[in-house]
Design a protein around this motif. Structure first.
Motif, PDB file in Angstrom:
ATOM      1  N   MET A 113       0.876  -1.172   0.000  1.00 43.98           N
ATOM      2  CA  MET A 113       0.000   0.000   0.000  1.00 43.98           C
ATOM      3  C   MET A 113       0.913   1.222   0.000  1.00 43.98           C
ATOM      4  SD  MET A 113      -3.020  -0.802   2.777  1.00 43.98           S
ATOM      5  CE  MET A 113      -4.484  -0.059   2.083  1.00 43.98           C
ATOM      6  N   THR A 114       0.484   2.281  -0.652  1.00 43.68           N
ATOM      7  CA  THR A 114       1.256   3.519  -0.607  1.00 43.68           C
ATOM      8  C   THR A 114       0.988   4.227   0.719  1.00 43.68           C
ATOM      9  OG1 THR A 114      -0.462   4.920  -1.576  1.00 43.68           O
ATOM     10  CG2 THR A 114       1.039   3.777  -3.121  1.00 43.68           C
ATOM     11  N   TYR A 115       1.831   5.184   1.039  1.00 36.56           N
ATOM     12  CA  TYR A 115       1.623   5.974   2.253  1.00 36.56           C
ATOM     13  C   TYR A 115       0.237   6.612   2.232  1.00 36.56           C
ATOM     14  CZ  TYR A 115       6.664   5.516   2.961  1.00 36.56           C
ATOM     15  OH  TYR A 115       7.932   5.026   3.144  1.00 36.56           O
ATOM     16  N   GLY A 116      -0.164   7.122   1.078  1.00 39.17           N
ATOM     17  CA  GLY A 116      -1.491   7.723   0.950  1.00 39.17           C
ATOM     18  C   GLY A 116      -2.613   6.713   1.099  1.00 39.17           C
ATOM     19  N   ASP A 117      -2.404   5.503   0.576  1.00 45.72           N
ATOM     20  CA  ASP A 117      -3.395   4.437   0.738  1.00 45.72           C
ATOM     21  C   ASP A 117      -3.629   4.140   2.208  1.00 45.72           C
ATOM     22  OD1 ASP A 117      -3.543   4.080  -2.052  1.00 45.72           O
ATOM     23  OD2 ASP A 117      -2.207   2.337  -2.039  1.00 45.72           O
ATOM     24  N   VAL A 118      -2.537   4.056   2.979  1.00 40.70           N
ATOM     25  CA  VAL A 118      -2.658   3.755   4.406  1.00 40.70           C
ATOM     26  C   VAL A 118      -3.426   4.871   5.112  1.00 40.70           C
ATOM     27  CG1 VAL A 118      -1.385   3.438   6.570  1.00 40.70           C
ATOM     28  CG2 VAL A 118      -0.632   2.261   4.498  1.00 40.70           C
ATOM     29  N   ALA A 119      -3.101   6.121   4.801  1.00 41.26           N
ATOM     30  CA  ALA A 119      -3.809   7.246   5.420  1.00 41.26           C
ATOM     31  C   ALA A 119      -5.303   7.178   5.115  1.00 41.26           C
ATOM     32  CB  ALA A 119      -3.228   8.569   4.927  1.00 41.26           C
ATOM     33  N   GLU A 120      -5.630   6.889   3.866  1.00 41.90           N
ATOM     34  CA  GLU A 120      -7.043   6.773   3.483  1.00 41.90           C
ATOM     35  C   GLU A 120      -7.704   5.594   4.190  1.00 41.90           C
ATOM     36  OE1 GLU A 120      -9.569   5.881  -0.565  1.00 41.90           O
ATOM     37  OE2 GLU A 120      -7.703   7.029  -0.737  1.00 41.90           O
ATOM     38  N   TRP A 121      -7.004   4.480   4.278  1.00 42.48           N
ATOM     39  CA  TRP A 121      -7.557   3.264   4.876  1.00 42.48           C
ATOM     40  C   TRP A 121      -7.859   3.451   6.357  1.00 42.48           C
ATOM     41  CZ3 TRP A 121      -5.000  -1.725   6.706  1.00 42.48           C
ATOM     42  CH2 TRP A 121      -5.902  -2.796   6.647  1.00 42.48           C
ATOM     43  N   ILE A 122      -6.947   4.140   7.082  1.00 40.32           N
ATOM     44  CA  ILE A 122      -7.204   4.349   8.505  1.00 40.32           C
ATOM     45  C   ILE A 122      -8.062   5.581   8.754  1.00 40.32           C
ATOM     46  CG2 ILE A 122      -5.112   3.114   9.185  1.00 40.32           C
ATOM     47  CD1 ILE A 122      -3.845   5.799   9.890  1.00 40.32           C
ATOM     48  N   ARG A 138       0.115  -4.335 -10.140  1.00 40.89           N
ATOM     49  CA  ARG A 138      -0.102  -5.723  -9.718  1.00 40.89           C
ATOM     50  C   ARG A 138       0.081  -5.940  -8.217  1.00 40.89           C
ATOM     51  NH1 ARG A 138       4.096  -8.206 -13.251  1.00 40.89           N
ATOM     52  NH2 ARG A 138       4.035  -9.763 -11.629  1.00 40.89           N
ATOM     53  N   ALA A 139       0.917  -5.123  -7.575  1.00 44.34           N
ATOM     54  CA  ALA A 139       1.252  -5.356  -6.167  1.00 44.34           C
ATOM     55  C   ALA A 139       0.352  -4.615  -5.182  1.00 44.34           C
ATOM     56  CB  ALA A 139       2.705  -4.955  -5.902  1.00 44.34           C
ATOM     57  N   ARG A 140      -0.320  -3.569  -5.644  1.00 42.49           N
ATOM     58  CA  ARG A 140      -1.092  -2.722  -4.731  1.00 42.49           C
ATOM     59  C   ARG A 140      -2.268  -3.480  -4.139  1.00 42.49           C
ATOM     60  NH1 ARG A 140      -1.985   3.360  -6.669  1.00 42.49           N
ATOM     61  NH2 ARG A 140      -1.938   4.340  -4.614  1.00 42.49           N
ATOM     62  N   TRP A 141      -2.418  -3.342  -2.835  1.00 40.06           N
ATOM     63  CA  TRP A 141      -3.508  -4.003  -2.104  1.00 40.06           C
ATOM     64  C   TRP A 141      -4.570  -2.978  -1.763  1.00 40.06           C
ATOM     65  CZ3 TRP A 141      -4.449  -4.652   3.576  1.00 40.06           C
ATOM     66  CH2 TRP A 141      -5.367  -5.673   3.841  1.00 40.06           C
ATOM     67  N   ASP A 142      -5.836  -3.341  -1.914  1.00 40.43           N
ATOM     68  CA  ASP A 142      -6.933  -2.402  -1.678  1.00 40.43           C
ATOM     69  C   ASP A 142      -7.494  -2.470  -0.266  1.00 40.43           C
ATOM     70  OD1 ASP A 142      -8.324  -4.775  -1.731  1.00 40.43           O
ATOM     71  OD2 ASP A 142      -9.550  -4.266  -3.471  1.00 40.43           O
ATOM     72  N   GLY A 143      -6.910  -3.290   0.598  1.00 38.66           N
ATOM     73  CA  GLY A 143      -7.373  -3.367   1.980  1.00 38.66           C
ATOM     74  C   GLY A 143      -8.449  -4.403   2.218  1.00 38.66           C
ATOM     75  N   VAL A 144      -8.862  -5.097   1.176  1.00 38.76           N
ATOM     76  CA  VAL A 144      -9.881  -6.130   1.315  1.00 38.76           C
ATOM     77  C   VAL A 144      -9.163  -7.471   1.473  1.00 38.76           C
ATOM     78  CG1 VAL A 144     -11.831  -7.296   0.212  1.00 38.76           C
ATOM     79  CG2 VAL A 144     -11.522  -4.832  -0.081  1.00 38.76           C
ATOM     80  N   PRO A 145      -9.426  -8.186   2.581  1.00 43.21           N
ATOM     81  CA  PRO A 145      -8.761  -9.479   2.768  1.00 43.21           C
ATOM     82  C   PRO A 145      -9.007 -10.418   1.590  1.00 43.21           C
ATOM     83  CG  PRO A 145      -9.893  -8.812   4.775  1.00 43.21           C
ATOM     84  CD  PRO A 145     -10.301  -7.837   3.691  1.00 43.21           C
ATOM     85  N   GLU A 146      -7.977 -11.184   1.246  1.00 44.41           N
ATOM     86  CA  GLU A 146      -8.081 -12.138   0.141  1.00 44.41           C
ATOM     87  C   GLU A 146      -9.269 -13.073   0.372  1.00 44.41           C
ATOM     88  OE1 GLU A 146      -5.893 -12.076  -2.524  1.00 44.41           O
ATOM     89  OE2 GLU A 146      -4.922 -10.370  -1.589  1.00 44.41           O
ATOM     90  N   GLY A 147     -10.026 -13.349  -0.682  1.00 46.21           N
ATOM     91  CA  GLY A 147     -11.149 -14.274  -0.595  1.00 46.21           C
ATOM     92  C   GLY A 147     -12.442 -13.648  -0.114  1.00 46.21           C
ATOM     93  N   THR A 148     -12.429 -12.344   0.210  1.00 44.28           N
ATOM     94  CA  THR A 148     -13.660 -11.681   0.641  1.00 44.28           C
ATOM     95  C   THR A 148     -14.557 -11.464  -0.567  1.00 44.28           C
ATOM     96  OG1 THR A 148     -12.492 -10.542   2.416  1.00 44.28           O
ATOM     97  CG2 THR A 148     -14.605  -9.606   1.740  1.00 44.28           C
ATOM     98  N   PRO A 149     -15.827 -11.874  -0.479  1.00 44.48           N
ATOM     99  CA  PRO A 149     -16.726 -11.668  -1.617  1.00 44.48           C
ATOM    100  C   PRO A 149     -16.892 -10.182  -1.925  1.00 44.48           C
ATOM    101  CG  PRO A 149     -17.719 -13.131   0.018  1.00 44.48           C
ATOM    102  CD  PRO A 149     -16.471 -12.576   0.617  1.00 44.48           C
ATOM    103  N   VAL A 150     -16.916  -9.871  -3.206  1.00 45.26           N
ATOM    104  CA  VAL A 150     -17.124  -8.504  -3.659  1.00 45.26           C
ATOM    105  C   VAL A 150     -18.612  -8.337  -3.944  1.00 45.26           C
ATOM    106  CG1 VAL A 150     -16.566  -6.816  -5.459  1.00 45.26           C
ATOM    107  CG2 VAL A 150     -14.820  -8.437  -4.670  1.00 45.26           C
TER     108      VAL A 150
END
Length: 127
Positions: free
Chosen positions: A29-38, A103-115
């Protein structure tokens, strides 16, 4: 005899460090992604918290938005990225690789979580 007690970790830093720990191996996650996520602060505040307190968490998973590897930590970070299978891109001229954020960026949704309303494919793909 006096005992040493480390200073209390600020609540904001705790949240940043927890976010870093929650990022799965091989993802970033980028620094900005983390700020947005929290839901607080911005990239600079996240970077400051990571610089001061992030040595005990997977710091290499919180990255710059341009995919460059943290200067001065390239060798250690590359070792972690390669061990975890984090997608990298070679640079022109054969310098230090960059992260392949697409390809590497994570969106904060745990793997396998239904969309909702979709399949359970990889985030950002059509299937």
């Amino acid at each position: 005899m006096q005992t040493y007690e480390p200073p209390e970790l600020p609540e904001y830093a705790e949240r940043v460090l927890q976010a870093a720990e929650d990022i799965p191996p091989g993802r970033v996650m980028t620094y900005g992604d983390v700020a947005e996520w929290i839901g607080e602060g911005g990239p600079r505040q996240v970077g400051r918290a990571m610089a001061l307190y992030g040595g005990s968490v997977p710091w290499w998973r919180v990255v710059r938005a341009d995919g460059t590897i943290l200067p001065g930590h390239e060798h250690r970070a590359l070792g972690h990225y390669r061990a975890e299978g984090t997608p990298l891109r070679d640079t022109r001229g054969g310098g230090v690789p960059r992260l392949d954020l697409r390809r590497a960026r994570w969106d904060g949704v745990p793997e396998g979580t239904p969309v909702p309303g979709g399949d359970q494919g990889e985030p950002g793909t059509d299937g």
